[in-house]
Design a protein around this motif. Structure first.
Motif, PDB file in Angstrom:
ATOM      1  N   ASN A  79       0.829  -1.204   0.000  1.00  0.00           N
ATOM      2  CA  ASN A  79       0.000   0.000   0.000  1.00  0.00           C
ATOM      3  C   ASN A  79       0.861   1.252   0.000  1.00  0.00           C
ATOM      4  O   ASN A  79       2.030   1.236   0.401  1.00  0.00           O
ATOM      5  N   ILE A  80       0.283   2.351  -0.464  1.00  0.00           N
ATOM      6  CA  ILE A  80       0.947   3.648  -0.410  1.00  0.00           C
ATOM      7  C   ILE A  80       0.097   4.584   0.440  1.00  0.00           C
ATOM      8  O   ILE A  80      -1.076   4.323   0.711  1.00  0.00           O
ATOM      9  N   THR A  81       0.733   5.678   0.858  1.00  0.00           N
ATOM     10  CA  THR A  81       0.050   6.640   1.720  1.00  0.00           C
ATOM     11  C   THR A  81      -0.389   7.852   0.917  1.00  0.00           C
ATOM     12  O   THR A  81       0.397   8.416   0.141  1.00  0.00           O
ATOM     13  N   ILE A  82      -1.647   8.219   1.101  1.00  0.00           N
ATOM     14  CA  ILE A  82      -2.200   9.408   0.462  1.00  0.00           C
ATOM     15  C   ILE A  82      -2.790  10.288   1.561  1.00  0.00           C
ATOM     16  O   ILE A  82      -3.594   9.810   2.382  1.00  0.00           O
ATOM     17  N   VAL A  83      -2.359  11.562   1.595  1.00  0.00           N
ATOM     18  CA  VAL A  83      -2.930  12.522   2.536  1.00  0.00           C
ATOM     19  C   VAL A  83      -4.000  13.326   1.803  1.00  0.00           C
ATOM     20  O   VAL A  83      -3.749  13.847   0.706  1.00  0.00           O
ATOM     21  N   THR A  84      -5.200  13.407   2.374  1.00  0.00           N
ATOM     22  CA  THR A  84      -6.307  14.089   1.688  1.00  0.00           C
ATOM     23  C   THR A  84      -7.134  14.888   2.685  1.00  0.00           C
ATOM     24  O   THR A  84      -7.136  14.599   3.898  1.00  0.00           O
ATOM     25  N   ASP A  93     -13.857   2.311   0.049  1.00  0.00           N
ATOM     26  CA  ASP A  93     -14.235   2.989  -1.202  1.00  0.00           C
ATOM     27  C   ASP A  93     -13.148   2.815  -2.255  1.00  0.00           C
ATOM     28  O   ASP A  93     -11.944   2.757  -1.943  1.00  0.00           O
ATOM     29  N   GLN A  94     -13.603   2.720  -3.487  1.00  0.00           N
ATOM     30  CA  GLN A  94     -12.667   2.771  -4.614  1.00  0.00           C
ATOM     31  C   GLN A  94     -12.735   4.165  -5.231  1.00  0.00           C
ATOM     32  O   GLN A  94     -13.828   4.680  -5.520  1.00  0.00           O
ATOM     33  N   VAL A  95     -11.545   4.764  -5.429  1.00  0.00           N
ATOM     34  CA  VAL A  95     -11.459   6.136  -5.963  1.00  0.00           C
ATOM     35  C   VAL A  95     -10.305   6.212  -6.956  1.00  0.00           C
ATOM     36  O   VAL A  95      -9.406   5.364  -6.937  1.00  0.00           O
ATOM     37  N   PRO A  96     -10.294   7.229  -7.829  1.00  0.00           N
ATOM     38  CA  PRO A  96      -9.143   7.448  -8.712  1.00  0.00           C
ATOM     39  C   PRO A  96      -8.012   8.112  -7.924  1.00  0.00           C
ATOM     40  O   PRO A  96      -8.260   9.024  -7.125  1.00  0.00           O
ATOM     41  N   VAL A  97      -6.781   7.676  -8.150  1.00  0.00           N
ATOM     42  CA  VAL A  97      -5.623   8.283  -7.506  1.00  0.00           C
ATOM     43  C   VAL A  97      -4.572   8.591  -8.560  1.00  0.00           C
ATOM     44  O   VAL A  97      -4.255   7.760  -9.416  1.00  0.00           O
ATOM     45  N   MET A 123      -2.474  11.863  -5.217  1.00  0.00           N
ATOM     46  CA  MET A 123      -3.650  12.686  -4.898  1.00  0.00           C
ATOM     47  C   MET A 123      -4.911  11.999  -5.402  1.00  0.00           C
ATOM     48  O   MET A 123      -4.957  11.489  -6.534  1.00  0.00           O
ATOM     49  N   PHE A 124      -5.943  11.968  -4.519  1.00  0.00           N
ATOM     50  CA  PHE A 124      -7.245  11.474  -4.962  1.00  0.00           C
ATOM     51  C   PHE A 124      -7.837  12.485  -5.951  1.00  0.00           C
ATOM     52  O   PHE A 124      -7.627  13.690  -5.833  1.00  0.00           O
ATOM     53  N   CYS A 125      -8.623  11.986  -6.921  1.00  0.00           N
ATOM     54  CA  CYS A 125      -9.153  12.858  -7.988  1.00  0.00           C
ATOM     55  C   CYS A 125     -10.678  12.853  -8.019  1.00  0.00           C
ATOM     56  O   CYS A 125     -11.321  11.817  -7.750  1.00  0.00           O
ATOM     57  N   SER A 144     -16.045  17.100  -5.245  1.00  0.00           N
ATOM     58  CA  SER A 144     -15.288  16.294  -4.281  1.00  0.00           C
ATOM     59  C   SER A 144     -14.680  15.097  -4.991  1.00  0.00           C
ATOM     60  O   SER A 144     -14.809  14.934  -6.213  1.00  0.00           O
ATOM     61  N   VAL A 145     -14.019  14.247  -4.221  1.00  0.00           N
ATOM     62  CA  VAL A 145     -13.386  13.055  -4.800  1.00  0.00           C
ATOM     63  C   VAL A 145     -14.467  12.134  -5.386  1.00  0.00           C
ATOM     64  O   VAL A 145     -15.538  11.946  -4.801  1.00  0.00           O
ATOM     65  N   LEU A 146     -14.162  11.573  -6.566  1.00  0.00           N
ATOM     66  CA  LEU A 146     -15.108  10.682  -7.245  1.00  0.00           C
ATOM     67  C   LEU A 146     -15.041   9.295  -6.606  1.00  0.00           C
ATOM     68  O   LEU A 146     -14.010   8.615  -6.652  1.00  0.00           O
ATOM     69  N   VAL A 147     -16.141   8.883  -6.017  1.00  0.00           N
ATOM     70  CA  VAL A 147     -16.239   7.535  -5.455  1.00  0.00           C
ATOM     71  C   VAL A 147     -16.888   6.644  -6.507  1.00  0.00           C
ATOM     72  O   VAL A 147     -18.007   6.919  -6.960  1.00  0.00           O
ATOM     73  N   LEU A 148     -16.177   5.602  -6.917  1.00  0.00           N
ATOM     74  CA  LEU A 148     -16.646   4.744  -8.004  1.00  0.00           C
ATOM     75  C   LEU A 148     -17.825   3.894  -7.546  1.00  0.00           C
ATOM     76  O   LEU A 148     -17.825   3.340  -6.429  1.00  0.00           O
ATOM     77  N   ASN A 149     -18.820   3.766  -8.418  1.00  0.00           N
ATOM     78  CA  ASN A 149     -20.058   3.064  -8.077  1.00  0.00           C
ATOM     79  C   ASN A 149     -19.938   1.554  -8.234  1.00  0.00           C
ATOM     80  O   ASN A 149     -20.702   0.799  -7.641  1.00  0.00           O
TER      81      ASN A 149
END
Length: 810
Positions: A79-84, A93-97, A123-125, A144-149
């Protein structure tokens, strides 16, 4: 014209690279100006948020551990670390990064960075960062961040996961190919380029319930400007957002989705290239559409909210009480489709292109629809467009279709047959194709052809309005055959054709001759503007009734100083003298050959071509200018040149003369009047001549005859005579030249004039003057003797005495 690959794949089998496709289209005459990716962001992948912790040093930041699909050698996730700061995401949640090196839609490049002491590797997108909206993916329109459906594989490219990895081809069209202002038109050409046969999709005719004429009626009052107008009625409308597939195609093609009804008309505009419009029928008085010319001063508030004044040369869509749309340009705000609309009238029409062009220019407003109407639409496509729109209404459940078509058609829609000469087509292309091969090539773009001997019988499809009948048919068919066969398959050859020797016309040749002669005498050529000011004519002392006052005034001049078309070259010549004097150029001899215009004809001003000559300087005088004119006319071959007293008011009263050839006045010359010199701020005397070029040309002989030099000696003689003060030198020269003498008399010129200061001075009576002339005598066949010389002189004196009462000065 934008062609989305998704739309193209609906009609053709696409198995080439994007660049290969662009090259194939280019060879067919369609340049792909740009290949635009559906997803503008790159380097963005799908990730799953495994854990979220509060940032130790920031209240609004959260530290996320995300799975991007990477594992180590043992199969453990890396895993990697993302600060948001996003608050809408949660664990699972699944999101674009966007990872290191990713480029977002706005061009921003992402790199790892420390945020309050914690390193963030990406960065989350949201939709804005990806360059997409709800049309591409539900939920992407937020900030806001796009949460994939749906669930996707971690590490997958986001464009692959969202099915946005296709492109949009931006294709440049030539003005004649109006059929390719549509998706179907471009697909037809694309299929041929890919070696496939295009089949146009069939439109399912929807026959509605009831009678449409109970809801609406149509009257076309100007069938010249509107040869076809069709309408369909739909009730029980459900105005709502369009389905995602329609919104996506509209957006990819460059249009903004609005609602299902408006989107249907825009979808058909793109698909078939035919503009449509939908009216709220409840806003149409009595449901009665009237297509008429606008009334002068009438106003219409268009869909953009702007009120526009229309004129009686524009076509209006109206009801019995008001205008509801500007034909071919934009619908009216007073009849637009809204969420409350329950009954709609769909319109599909054909308008005269010239009138729509005039309307758009006059209103200074252009739309997607007006662009297509300006280039021309045709009646068959008008019916297909409205049928397709009603089919979409039915398929989407957007409303209840009522009855059938309402409308009129004054334009012929029968198939058009043309014939092309096979031999001529081959000659144009430098090919040797058989008629059958040409028919095969044309069939690939849905143009039916049969070979009839040495001719091609072509049934021109309704959508190919660019293929002309008559003389241009062979050229149009050659163009189609050439691009379908492939210009790269035609062997290159050098240009060939008949050659001929060029030759200047007489007037141009004479102009060059005059320019060369004047340049050889030290003159420089000028080019002045054809425009001048009213004050210049006052400066030239021209009387109010002078012909040169008959000027042409410009409607939109640069300024008052250039508000008139010039009627004389004199002002420009004098301005040039002043300019050169101020700049101390040292040049004082100039000439100009230019046009002037006289407002003496109610239909069209008269244009004349004049030659202007001007000189100034210590060595210049009236006689040097006269010598220039004489030398010029002598070399040109003009005969019977003479000067008579007279000329314009801008010339010095004692130094001016009319220039005559064979008795016709062709110009004037003289010293410039002192008042004119002052007005033009000239300190030195100036001398000017103005000659009508075409009058001069009429007196020049086309072929010059050779005259040998005299074989026998010339005998010069001087003669001083006393005449009345009113007698001019030219009168005396004319008498001497016309006298019947024993010898030939040539080159008569005056070399001295004496006016007595007191009566009787030097034997000159009061009211008389003395004039001395020099001339030459010769004979063609012998040397003159004294007797012949004296007899000739006596004959001249007798002629002078008889004609002018002249006496030999003693």
């Amino acid at each position: 014209m934008k062609l989305p690959l998704k739309w193209l794949k609906d009609h053709v089998e696409y198995k080439v690279s994007h660049q290969e496709f662009a090259n194939l289209m280019l060879l067919r005459g369609f340049e792909v100006a740009d290949i635009i990716p559906e997803m503008k962001a790159t380097g963005v992948v799908v990730c799953t948020i495994d854990a979220i912790e509060q940032h130790p040093n920031a209240e609004r930041l959260r530290v996320c551990s995300v799975d991007i699909g990477k594992t180590d050698e043992t199969g453990e996730k890396q895993n990697i670390t993302i600060v948001t700061n996003a608050q809408n995401v949660k664990e699972g949640d699944q999101v674009p990064v966007a990872l290191d090196g990713a480029v977002l839609a706005d061009g921003m490049v992402i790199h790892p960075t420390k945020m309050r002491g914690v390193e963030s590797l990406g960065m989350f997108c949201g939709g804005a960062e990806l360059g997409i909206s709800d049309a591409e993916y539900p939920g992407a329109g937020g900030d806001s961040v796009l949460v994939l459906n749906e669930r996707y594989e971690n590490g997958d490219k986001i464009e692959t996961a969202l099915d946005l990895e296709d492109v949009v081809f931006d294709i440049e069209l030539t003005p004649n190919r109006t059929d390719c202002q549509s998706i179907l038109g471009l697909c037809r050409e694309a299929a041929s380029a890919l070696g496939q046969r295009f089949t146009e999709p069939e439109i399912k005719h929807i026959e509605g319930v009831g009678d449409a004429t109970e809801y609406a009626e149509v009257d076309v009052l100007n069938d010249t400007l509107c040869p076809r107008y069709l309408a369909r009625v739909v009730t029980d409308l459900k105005v709502e957002p369009s389905p995602s597939w329609m919104q996506l195609r509209l957006k990819l093609a460059g249009l903004r989705p609005i609602n299902n009804i408006v989107d249907i008309t825009n979808f058909v505009l793109l698909e078939y290239g035919h503009p449509m419009h939908a009216f709220d029928l409840s806003c149409i008085t009595d449901g009665h559409i009237v297509v008429r010319n606008a009334k002068q001063g009438e106003t219409v508030t268009a869909l953009d909210g702007k009120e526009r004044e229309v004129s009686n040369d524009m076509l209006l869509i109206a009801d019995p009480t008001k205008g509801v749309g500007i034909a071919g340009v934009m619908g009216g705000l007073n009849s637009e489709i809204t969420d409350e609309t329950k009954v709609a009238l769909f319109e599909s029409a054909v308008f005269l292109p010239e009138n729509i062009r005039h309307t758009t220019r006059k209103l200074r407003h252009s739309t997607d629809s007006s662009v297509r109407f300006c280039k021309g639409v045709e009646p068959v496509n008008a019916e297909k467009a409205i049928e397709r729109a009603i089919e979409l209404v039915y398929e989407l459940g957007a409303g209840k279709v009522v009855g059938g078509l309402i409308g009129t058609c004054e334009e012929k829609i029968e198939p058009r047959i043309v014939h092309a000469d096979i031999k001529h087509v081959n000659a144009i292309l430098n090919t040797d194709l058989s008629g059958e091969k040409m028919a095969e090539l044309l069939a690939s773009i849905n143009i039916p052809v049969t070979v009839e001997g040495d001719k091609l019988r072509i049934e021109v499809p309704h959508f190919r309005t660019d293929i002309e009948s008559g003389l241009e048919t062979d050229q149009d068919i050659a163009e189609e055959v050439g691009r379908l066969y492939g210009y790269d398959n035609i062997p290159p050859t050098l240009m060939n054709g008949d050659t001929f020797r060029g030759k200047l016309g007489e007037s141009f040749a004479r102009e060059d001759e005059i320019k060369d002669l004047l340049c050889s005498m030290g003159f420089m050529e000028l080019y002045n503007y054809n425009f001048t000011s009213p004050q210049e004519y006052d400066a030239l002392l021209l009387p109010a009734d002078d012909e040169k006052r008959q000027t042409v005034r410009l409607r939109n001049p640069f300024g008052e100083d250039q508000s008139l078309m010039r009627t004389t070259l004199i002002g420009g010549l004098l301005r040039t003298l002043r300019l050169n004097a101020n700049r101390k150029s040292g040049q004082g001899r100039f000439f100009e050959l230019g046009n002037v215009h006289f407002n003496n004809n109610p239909e069209l001003p008269e244009e004349r071509r004049l030659l202007g000559i001007v000189c100034t300087g210590a060595d210049e005088s009236f006689y040097t200018l006269k010598g220039v004119v004489e030398q010029l006319f002598s070399v040109l071959g003009a005969k019977q040149l003479r000067f008579e007293r007279g000329g314009g008011e801008y010339l010095h009263p004692g130094q001016k003369a009319h220039i005559l050839l064979e008795g016709e006045c062709i110009g004037e010359m003289g010293g410039v009047h002192p008042k004119v010199l002052k007005s033009f701020e000239l300190e030195k005397s100036a001398y000017i001549a103005e000659i009508d070029f075409f009058k001069l040309l009429s007196h020049l002989v086309a072929v010059k005859k050779f005259r040998p030099l005299p074989k026998f000696p010339l005998v010069p003689r001087d003669l001083a005579i006393v005449v009345d003060e009113a007698v001019e030198a030219q009168n005396i020269i004319d008498v001497i030249a016309a006298a019947k003498t024993a010898a030939i008399v040539e080159n008569v010129r005056v070399f001295d004039v004496f006016y007595p200061k007191t009566p009787g001075e030097k034997g000159i009576p009061e009211g008389k003057k003395s004039m001395a002339f020099r001339f030459e005598l010769r004979s063609e066949d012998h040397t003159l003797n004294d007797e012949e010389i004296n007899r000739t002189v006596n004959q001249i004196l007798k002629a002078l005495k008889f004609r002018l009462d002249a006496d030999l000065r003693s």
